[in-house]
Design an enzyme around this catalytic site. Structure first.
Site, PDB file in Angstrom:
ATOM      1  N   LYS A 147     -37.614 -41.810  -3.273  1.00 34.43           N
ATOM      2  CA  LYS A 147     -38.455 -42.848  -2.682  1.00 34.43           C
ATOM      3  C   LYS A 147     -37.638 -43.756  -1.772  1.00 34.43           C
ATOM      4  O   LYS A 147     -38.070 -44.089  -0.659  1.00 34.43           O
ATOM      5  CB  LYS A 147     -39.105 -43.674  -3.792  1.00 34.43           C
ATOM      6  CG  LYS A 147     -39.904 -44.864  -3.306  1.00 34.43           C
ATOM      7  CD  LYS A 147     -40.223 -45.801  -4.451  1.00 34.43           C
ATOM      8  CE  LYS A 147     -38.960 -46.480  -4.978  1.00 34.43           C
ATOM      9  NZ  LYS A 147     -39.228 -47.340  -6.149  1.00 34.43           N
TER      10      LYS A 147
ATOM     11  N   TYR B 127     -25.518 -34.437 -12.315  1.00 37.80           N
ATOM     12  CA  TYR B 127     -25.915 -34.793 -13.675  1.00 37.80           C
ATOM     13  C   TYR B 127     -25.499 -33.707 -14.659  1.00 37.80           C
ATOM     14  O   TYR B 127     -24.994 -33.987 -15.756  1.00 37.80           O
ATOM     15  CB  TYR B 127     -27.429 -35.004 -13.745  1.00 37.80           C
ATOM     16  CG  TYR B 127     -27.841 -36.448 -13.606  1.00 37.80           C
ATOM     17  CD1 TYR B 127     -28.456 -37.125 -14.644  1.00 37.80           C
ATOM     18  CD2 TYR B 127     -27.613 -37.147 -12.425  1.00 37.80           C
ATOM     19  CE1 TYR B 127     -28.845 -38.455 -14.521  1.00 37.80           C
ATOM     20  CE2 TYR B 127     -27.985 -38.471 -12.281  1.00 37.80           C
ATOM     21  CZ  TYR B 127     -28.597 -39.122 -13.342  1.00 37.80           C
ATOM     22  OH  TYR B 127     -28.959 -40.437 -13.216  1.00 37.80           O
TER      23      TYR B 127
ATOM     24  N   ILE C  91     -45.340 -49.123  -7.024  1.00 42.37           N
ATOM     25  CA  ILE C  91     -45.308 -47.768  -6.482  1.00 42.37           C
ATOM     26  C   ILE C  91     -46.335 -47.614  -5.373  1.00 42.37           C
ATOM     27  O   ILE C  91     -46.062 -47.037  -4.312  1.00 42.37           O
ATOM     28  CB  ILE C  91     -45.536 -46.733  -7.602  1.00 42.37           C
ATOM     29  CG1 ILE C  91     -44.392 -46.783  -8.616  1.00 42.37           C
ATOM     30  CG2 ILE C  91     -45.656 -45.322  -7.025  1.00 42.37           C
ATOM     31  CD1 ILE C  91     -44.584 -45.874  -9.822  1.00 42.37           C
TER      32      ILE C  91
ATOM     33  N   ARG D  32     -58.355 -52.517  -7.434  1.00 48.10           N
ATOM     34  CA  ARG D  32     -59.525 -53.088  -8.082  1.00 48.10           C
ATOM     35  C   ARG D  32     -59.368 -54.572  -8.414  1.00 48.10           C
ATOM     36  O   ARG D  32     -60.333 -55.266  -8.666  1.00 48.10           O
ATOM     37  CB  ARG D  32     -59.843 -52.327  -9.360  1.00 48.10           C
ATOM     38  CG  ARG D  32     -58.767 -52.437 -10.434  1.00 48.10           C
ATOM     39  CD  ARG D  32     -59.084 -51.595 -11.639  1.00 48.10           C
ATOM     40  NE  ARG D  32     -58.070 -51.736 -12.681  1.00 48.10           N
ATOM     41  CZ  ARG D  32     -58.107 -51.103 -13.841  1.00 48.10           C
ATOM     42  NH1 ARG D  32     -59.114 -50.288 -14.104  1.00 48.10           N
ATOM     43  NH2 ARG D  32     -57.145 -51.282 -14.731  1.00 48.10           N
TER      44      ARG D  32
ATOM     45  N   ALA E 243     -36.594 -55.025  -7.980  1.00 51.85           N
ATOM     46  CA  ALA E 243     -36.852 -55.031  -6.548  1.00 51.85           C
ATOM     47  C   ALA E 243     -38.027 -54.110  -6.252  1.00 51.85           C
ATOM     48  O   ALA E 243     -38.154 -53.035  -6.845  1.00 51.85           O
ATOM     49  CB  ALA E 243     -35.622 -54.574  -5.773  1.00 51.85           C
TER      50      ALA E 243
ATOM     51  N   GLU F 114     -28.384 -67.985   2.798  1.00 50.25           N
ATOM     52  CA  GLU F 114     -27.887 -69.358   2.692  1.00 50.25           C
ATOM     53  C   GLU F 114     -29.007 -70.320   2.298  1.00 50.25           C
ATOM     54  O   GLU F 114     -28.752 -71.396   1.736  1.00 50.25           O
ATOM     55  CB  GLU F 114     -27.248 -69.805   3.998  1.00 50.25           C
ATOM     56  CG  GLU F 114     -28.199 -69.973   5.163  1.00 50.25           C
ATOM     57  CD  GLU F 114     -27.470 -70.408   6.430  1.00 50.25           C
ATOM     58  OE1 GLU F 114     -26.919 -71.533   6.434  1.00 50.25           O
ATOM     59  OE2 GLU F 114     -27.442 -69.627   7.403  1.00 50.25           O
TER      60      GLU F 114
END
Length: 452
Positions: free
Chosen positions: A51, A99, A179, A199, A341, A440
């Site tokens: 994504k 992995y 999402i 909705r 985030a 800042e």
């Protein structure tokens, strides 16, 4: 009793892999892991990693526009979806291999098949093999949820978005969470005409209300048609695409319908109920602060527990589990003050309490500012950044920080460190600003805009 394994992990996502690696590589446990799909789980294979790469891809048209304002003779050609998709899939293959290599290096035995729990100390693979194990860790994550309604089979989920055969010209995104918002922005940035149905009364439920409104307004300014108080009642295949009938009586035709209306824990069919474990309303596995279930030998981490559905949380839970059970270091991950985030355009970064939650808890002061950032203001764009601090009147501690800006995810990570350490508003004030930057403004807001 002698067991085949000290630990058997069901699920090869971020949480399960971390737990397996630490238990085996750091603490010397004999570990087996079963994964029925691709190693890496939702985040690596069909979630945040691909994504974010799509977020990057979708941001280039705006950069080309800005470049022209800065004097560059830059023109964006047509976006080649097959080229991007091919590179994306190659990157996912690379990450999956990484992995697997991590588990191999740590000495974990990997079984590429589904596993279910037979009893508190025994698992059965889809191949028919059975293994005894002293401990079982369920780390099976979650899956997208699509409600049933006429034509619902025509909708896709986030799982399919990274492998579309072609980029649609018209799309409907259904949902109001992060999402849905992220994919609405991604598709819009790639040149797709986007409608978004939700909705509820405002998108991004659970975040600060002022921040939610700021993001929604920005998305609309960028060309996304957000329809609030609206859901889908019918999808129907047509000669030209998919006919959508909305609860508001509207009808439109699109090429793609993406449902991002929530996720459900992957707990079905694992054998948990037969052991007397009562699952939550959505299928989540109840655990204590050490990720232990009501069956002492069975633990669970990550999205399947329904605590906080974020990859870094699953990783920390998995690590804490391994340290607790195999390292003789009782460790409970603290789910408070977890920063997050949302990779809409612009991004949303948040940590701590919203204004609404904070004022229900105690008297607060709110410091906020909205301004046009230098980079895009020079290019003549109307973009506005929002920064907001929620401060306790009694202790002066900063209870929450919320940022809507380019790279807000990068900024909120650093703000989260200060807030977790108990920084006060005066600590922020005493910090010298880095000029000229957007960030800042976090240390130059001197007067509250309101108290509550």
């Amino acid at each position: 009793m002698t067991f085949d394994y000290d630990l058997f992990v069901i699920g090869g996502g971020s949480g399960g892999v971390r737990a397996a690696r630490v238990a085996s590589g750091d603490w010397g446990a004999k570990v087996g892991l079963a994964e029925e799909s691709r190693m890496g789980g939702t985040c690596v294979i069909r979630g945040c990693v691909p994504k974010k790469l799509m977020v990057f891809a979708s941001g280039f048209p705006a950069l080309f526009e800005e470049a022209r304002a800065y004097g560059w003779q830059a023109e964006a050609g047509a976006f080649d979806w097959p080229v991007f998709r091919t590179r994306l899939e190659a990157e996912l293959d690379r990450l999956e291999a990484a992995y697997r290599n991590t588990l191999k290096t740590a000495g974990v035995t990997v079984h590429d098949t589904r596993a279910v729990i037979v009893d508190p100390h025994r698992v059965r693979l889809a191949t028919g093999e059975e293994f005894t194990t002293k401990h079982i860790l369920v780390a099976t994550g979650g899956r997208p949820f699509v409600p049933e309604f006429p034509g619902s089979e025509l909708a896709v989920t986030s799982n399919e978005m990274f492998h579309l055969p072609a980029l649609p010209k018209r799309a409907l995104v259904v949902g109001g969470g992060y999402i849905a918002g992220e994919f609405a922005c991604i598709l819009n940035g790639l040149g797709v005409k986007v409608h978004q149905y939700y909705r509820g009364a405002q998108i991004l439920r659970g975040f600060d209300d002022e921040v939610r409104g700021h993001v929604a307004n920005t998305m609309r300014e960028e060309g996304i048609n957000i329809h609030l108080g609206t859901s889908v009642t019918l999808l129907e295949r047509t000669a030209g695409g998919i006919r959508v009938v909305g609860s508001d009586g509207s009808e439109r035709e699109v090429d793609l319908v993406l449902y991002a209306t929530g996720r459900r824990p992957n707990s079905a069919g694992l054998g948990l109920e037969a052991l007397g474990l009562e699952l939550g309303r959505s299928g989540e596995i109840p655990v204590d602060r050490y990720s232990q279930t009501a069956v002492p030998s069975i633990f669970a981490v990550g999205d399947v527990t329904g605590r906080i559905n974020l990859t870094p949380v699953a990783i920390r839970e998995g690590h804490a589990f391994a340290d607790t059970v195999f390292g003789a270091k009782p460790t409970a991950f603290d789910h408070q003050l977890v920063a997050s985030a949302v990779f809409t355009q612009p991004e949303l970064g948040s940590v701590g309490l919203s204004e609404e939650a904070a004022r229900e808890q105690e008297p607060i002061e709110v410091y906020a500012t909205a301004f046009r950032p230098m980079k895009t203001a020079f290019a003549g764009k109307p973009d506005r950044v929002l920064m907001k601090l929620i401060v306790s009147q009694a202790t002066r501690r900063v209870l929450g920080c919320h940022i809507v800006a380019p790279e807000a995810g990068e900024m909120i990570q650093l703000a989260a460190i200060a807030i977790r350490m108990g920084a006060t508003k005066e600590d922020f004030d005493a910090t010298c600003a880095v000029h000229p930057t957007m960030s800042e403004e976090l240390v130059t807001m001197r007067k509250p805009v309101r108290s509550a």
